[in-house]
Design an enzyme around this catalytic site. Structure first.
Site, PDB file in Angstrom:
ATOM      1  N   HIS A 264       0.841  -1.203   0.000  1.00  0.00           N
ATOM      2  CA  HIS A 264       0.000   0.000   0.000  1.00  0.00           C
ATOM      3  C   HIS A 264       0.877   1.254   0.000  1.00  0.00           C
ATOM      4  CE1 HIS A 264      -3.943  -1.835   0.241  1.00  0.00           C
ATOM      5  NE2 HIS A 264      -3.509  -2.659   1.170  1.00  0.00           N
ATOM      6  N   ASP A 327      -0.412  -5.198   5.371  1.00  0.00           N
ATOM      7  CA  ASP A 327      -1.382  -6.079   4.731  1.00  0.00           C
ATOM      8  C   ASP A 327      -1.266  -6.038   3.213  1.00  0.00           C
ATOM      9  OD1 ASP A 327      -2.353  -3.361   5.066  1.00  0.00           O
ATOM     10  OD2 ASP A 327      -4.204  -4.056   4.119  1.00  0.00           O
ATOM     11  N   GLU A 328      -1.756  -7.091   2.579  1.00  0.00           N
ATOM     12  CA  GLU A 328      -1.986  -7.158   1.135  1.00  0.00           C
ATOM     13  C   GLU A 328      -0.770  -6.763   0.296  1.00  0.00           C
ATOM     14  OE1 GLU A 328      -6.768  -6.461   0.841  1.00  0.00           O
ATOM     15  OE2 GLU A 328      -5.517  -4.660   0.861  1.00  0.00           O
ATOM     16  N   VAL A 329       0.380  -7.303   0.670  1.00  0.00           N
ATOM     17  CA  VAL A 329       1.594  -7.009  -0.103  1.00  0.00           C
ATOM     18  C   VAL A 329       1.608  -7.894  -1.351  1.00  0.00           C
ATOM     19  CG1 VAL A 329       4.106  -6.916  -0.066  1.00  0.00           C
ATOM     20  CG2 VAL A 329       2.811  -6.455   2.030  1.00  0.00           C
TER      21      VAL A 329
END
EC number: 3.2.1.52
Length: 535
Positions: A264, A327-329
């Protein structure tokens, strides 16, 4: 006042009478114990506030509120007759750092071990006044005599505002802090950086805000090719952030900033392309979802860059925790980079997830050296919560530092139990139960109210590892203040009670009645409820 001659004895006595708690009382969050007494107290305009040492800020807060309703100042005195605010350190064992006693019986007295407890007692007193008090009332009001002894169930009662996807601004933040204070919520989780914007001034790297704080357009709806049709820009200067921190502190709210890493990160990378993994990111994204680029954490210069950023963040925010997202790498750029895979081999890192945990532990150690604790979404533990890894990289070998605070948002609830048993402290924000961007059909008010941060079946010995809960408003498709508020209210009221009130004192019918009554005062500050239809 006969009930408070010995406050320690009084607390023991009133807890013994908890069966007489009046569940009809219109207070959110509902207190630990409330007992109605005979008669009423007359609160008159201009009644003095008698504040003990160390309670000037709290007394001024109450005086300002009474002045708004009565249009008559309430002087603050060191002694004499009036509304008494008092500290008693002997209450710390029974009421903790946030509990209080409020007695209305011929006078009004709020007593607590700390100024925070006194402040929360004031919030309860405000809710005992007429709902339209701050709008227009006569020169006196009647308050039913009552005894309240109160303390929270959880120490972490958080609301998160995503200020990245759509910028809300200082006045909106302060409005939310006011409502949090009324509801005894004590942590403002401030989401300040993401792919679509960087909203905090970093003086060493000014382009983070100057470039990363602006995008050319905004995706109109999920999966849509349509755009809003105009750019969005905005960020908070460090002077503004200091003012907001001061404002929050007066309301006994700690601000936890979220500075996303290693994913992000595309707004930051657009400002300084050399910190990215792809080498191709040049613009702040206008669409939402899981983006491709992330920080190149195998480059010591990039890690140094992030530590420089955190130095300024740490200097600004006095709270203990710094949230790094995590998160969400998207691991594809790391897998496809020869320099990154070489770095992984040299450091004995088998998978991209191991690289992320290795980096995260570096940041955790760095923050610990500055007296802070690192916090991140539960991706940082290394579990494949998105079910997207192949079998060769499904399990990480690295282990997250035990000092980290794990912010659970996704995955099997068994992961919460595993984290607690593994020695981690956990904030539970299971997205199905706490995400305020979800529609009321998907997350009805009744489900918000029923949420328990302690998963069913978790052995009691681990309950202390559950710090509490957070509720989040993600603003990808919530572009205005009014739209955001209607997503948040009345569900924020429910989460306040989830965090504060013990389960046996919760009552959904009573809560709905009180929430309806609170509409009056919330409307006065421009807050309209979402279309929850009483569900």
């Amino acid at each position: 006042m006969k009930y408070t001659k010995s406050v320690g004895f009084f607390f023991i006595w009133i807890v013994g009478l908890m069966a007489f708690t009046d569940l009809r009382a219109q207070i959110i969050p509902y207190p630990l114990s409330k007992m109605a007494l005979e008669g009423e107290f007359v609160l008159k305009a201009g009644m003095p506030i008698v504040a003990g040492e160390g309670l000037r800020t709290e007394a001024e807060f109450l005086s300002t509120y009474l002045n708004e309703g009565f249009v008559t100042p309430s002087p603050i005195l060191a002694s004499g007759n009036g509304i008494h605010l008092r500290l008693d350190e002997n209450l710390s064992d029974s009421l903790g750092n946030e509990g209080y006693s409020l007695v209305i019986d011929g006078a009004i007295e709020i007593v607590a071990a700390t100024s925070t407890g006194v402040f929360y007692g004031i919030q309860t007193l405000k809710q005992l006044l007429p709902r339209d008090f701050s709008d227009s009332v006569p020169g006196q009001v009647m308050i039913s005599n009552t005894i309240i002894v109160d303390k929270p169930r959880f120490s972490w009662r958080a609301f998160m505002l995503d200020d990245c996807r759509n910028f809300m601004g200082e006045e909106v933040v302060k409005k939310m802090l006011d409502q949090m204070a009324m509801l005894k919520m004590n942590v403002f989780h401030w989401h300040l950086t993401d792919d679509q914007a960087w909203r905090i001034e970093i003086k060493k790297y000014p382009k983070l805000a100057e470039v990363g704080g602006t995008r050319k357009d905004t995706q109109l709806a999920r999966g849509s090719d349509e755009r809003v049709g105009k750019p969005q820009t905005g960020y908070y200067t460090q002077a503004q952030i200091k003012e907001i921190i001061r404002y929050a502190k007066e309301r006994h709210i700690v601000i936890v900033p979220e500075i996303e890493m290693p994913g992000h990160a595309m707004a930051a990378i657009a400002a300084y392309p050399w910190i990215g993994s792809l080498g191709t990111t040049q613009e702040v994204p206008v669409t939402f979802g899981k983006m491709e680029d992330s920080f190149n954490v195998a480059d010591p210069r990039v890690v140094g860059f992030l530590k420089d950023v955190l130095d300024e963040v740490v200097a600004l925010f006095p709270g203990e925790a710094i949230h790094i997202g995590g998160d969400e790498v998207n691991y594809n750029p790391w897998k496809n980079s020869e320099s990154i895979t070489d770095y992984m081999r040299l450091n004995g890192l088998s998978t991209p997830m191991d690289l992320q945990i290795y980096f995260t532990n570096q940041i955790s150690t760095y923050l610990a050296g500055k007296g802070k604790r690192m916090m991140g979404w539960n991706d940082i533990l290394g579990h494949d919560i998105h079910n997207e890894r192949d079998s060769s990289s499904a399990k990480a070998e690295q282990t997250l530092e035990k000092s980290s605070i794990v912010h659970f948002w996704k995955g099997d609830l068994g992961l919460v139990e595993a984290a607690a048993k593994g020695g981690y402290e956990v904030v539970n924000s299971n997205h199905w139960d706490t995400y305020l961007d979800y529609t009321y059909r998907r997350l009805p008010l009744s489900k918000s109210y029923a949420f328990d941060p302690i998963p069913a079946g978790l052995p009691e010995v681990y309950h202390g590892k559950i710090l509490g809960l957070g509720t989040q408003i993600w603003t990808e498709y919530t572009r205005t203040e009014s739209a955001m508020l209607q997503q948040v209210f009345p569900r924020l009221l429910a989460y306040a009670e989830v965090g504060w009130t013990i389960p046996k004192n919760k009552n959904y019918d009573r809560f709905l009645e009180t929430a309806e009554a609170m509409k009056v005062q919330l409307n006065q500050v421009g807050i309209k409820f979402g279309d929850y239809a009483g569900k």
